[in-house]
Design a protein around this motif. Structure first.
Motif, PDB file in Angstrom:
ATOM      1  N   THR A 184      -1.328 -16.540  -3.087  1.00 23.74           N
ATOM      2  CA  THR A 184      -1.785 -15.666  -4.166  1.00 23.74           C
ATOM      3  C   THR A 184      -3.214 -16.008  -4.568  1.00 23.74           C
ATOM      4  O   THR A 184      -4.060 -15.121  -4.724  1.00 23.74           O
ATOM      5  N   THR A 222      -0.336 -10.369  -3.298  1.00 21.31           N
ATOM      6  CA  THR A 222      -0.590  -9.989  -4.683  1.00 21.31           C
ATOM      7  C   THR A 222       0.725  -9.551  -5.321  1.00 21.31           C
ATOM      8  O   THR A 222       1.686  -9.213  -4.641  1.00 21.31           O
ATOM      9  N   HIS A 228      -0.030 -14.328 -12.748  1.00 23.04           N
ATOM     10  CA  HIS A 228       0.331 -13.805 -11.435  1.00 23.04           C
ATOM     11  C   HIS A 228       0.605 -14.906 -10.412  1.00 23.04           C
ATOM     12  O   HIS A 228       1.576 -14.823  -9.644  1.00 23.04           O
ATOM     13  N   VAL A 229      -0.234 -15.909 -10.382  1.00 23.67           N
ATOM     14  CA  VAL A 229      -0.045 -17.005  -9.415  1.00 23.67           C
ATOM     15  C   VAL A 229       1.279 -17.723  -9.700  1.00 23.67           C
ATOM     16  O   VAL A 229       2.088 -17.949  -8.791  1.00 23.67           O
ATOM     17  N   LEU A 259       4.371 -15.499  -8.773  1.00 25.25           N
ATOM     18  CA  LEU A 259       4.694 -15.464  -7.347  1.00 25.25           C
ATOM     19  C   LEU A 259       5.143 -16.834  -6.840  1.00 25.25           C
ATOM     20  O   LEU A 259       5.979 -16.902  -5.932  1.00 25.25           O
TER      21      LEU A 259
END
Length: 170
Positions: A112, A118, A132-133, A136
């Motif tokens: 990511t 993504t 987000h990182v 995921l």
């Protein structure tokens, strides 16, 4: 009685693993539980979410493993296996799952960060970009746990079958 011990141990081992796993992932990205999971628990506490989801997400993996292990370990003629014969294999499965989840989480976070993967547009619209990182990383860790648990469970069942055959020949 021995069959019930095997079933109970496999189920409890999966639940304990799930709670510990979710303690890490819920503290890494609580949104994975508060946004990407149904609202089963009215809390945003990572600790409480990990307790609840750790049980919900794993008992149904440990129970069938325990039932199948009890069948292959105890059904038919001697030699029969007891919990002591299987406990180490079950605990090793949990350890391998943990290591696999850790490595998958790191891989997901790295991929990511590098832009190789993504967050889907839907999740990107509801998960804060700063998470987000971590989101995921959690998703990859959870996916790895289920995959390794399923394959590893079959390996443990195969081990039990092979062990009984070995004892029969001896």
């Amino acid at each position: 009685m021995e069959s019930l011990k095997i079933i109970a141990f496999a189920t409890l081992a999966a639940i304990v693993y799930g709670i510990l796993h979710d303690q890490v992932t819920a503290h890494l990205c609580v949104e994975y539980f508060t946004i990407a999971h149904p609202p089963v628990f009215p809390t945003s506490s990572p600790f409480l979410l990990a307790l609840g989801w750790g049980v919900i997400a794993t008992w149904w993996v440990g129970l069938p493993l325990g039932v199948l292990l009890a069948i292959v370990a105890r059904a038919g003629g001697a030699p029969r296996l007891v919990l002591v014969d299987l406990r180490g294999a079950i605990l090793r499965l949990m350890l391998v799952s943990a290591v696999g989840a850790l490595l998958a989480g790191i891989a997901g976070a790295t991929a990511t960060t590098m832009g190789a993967v993504t967050v889907s547009p839907y999740w990107a619209s509801v998960i804060p970009p700063a998470k987000h990182v971590a989101f995921l990383a959690d998703a990859w860790a959870h996916g790895a746990s289920y995959l390794i648990g399923a394959i590893g469970g079959l390996v443990v069942i195969g081990y039990a079958i092979a062990r009984r055959r070995q004892l029969r020949r001896a």
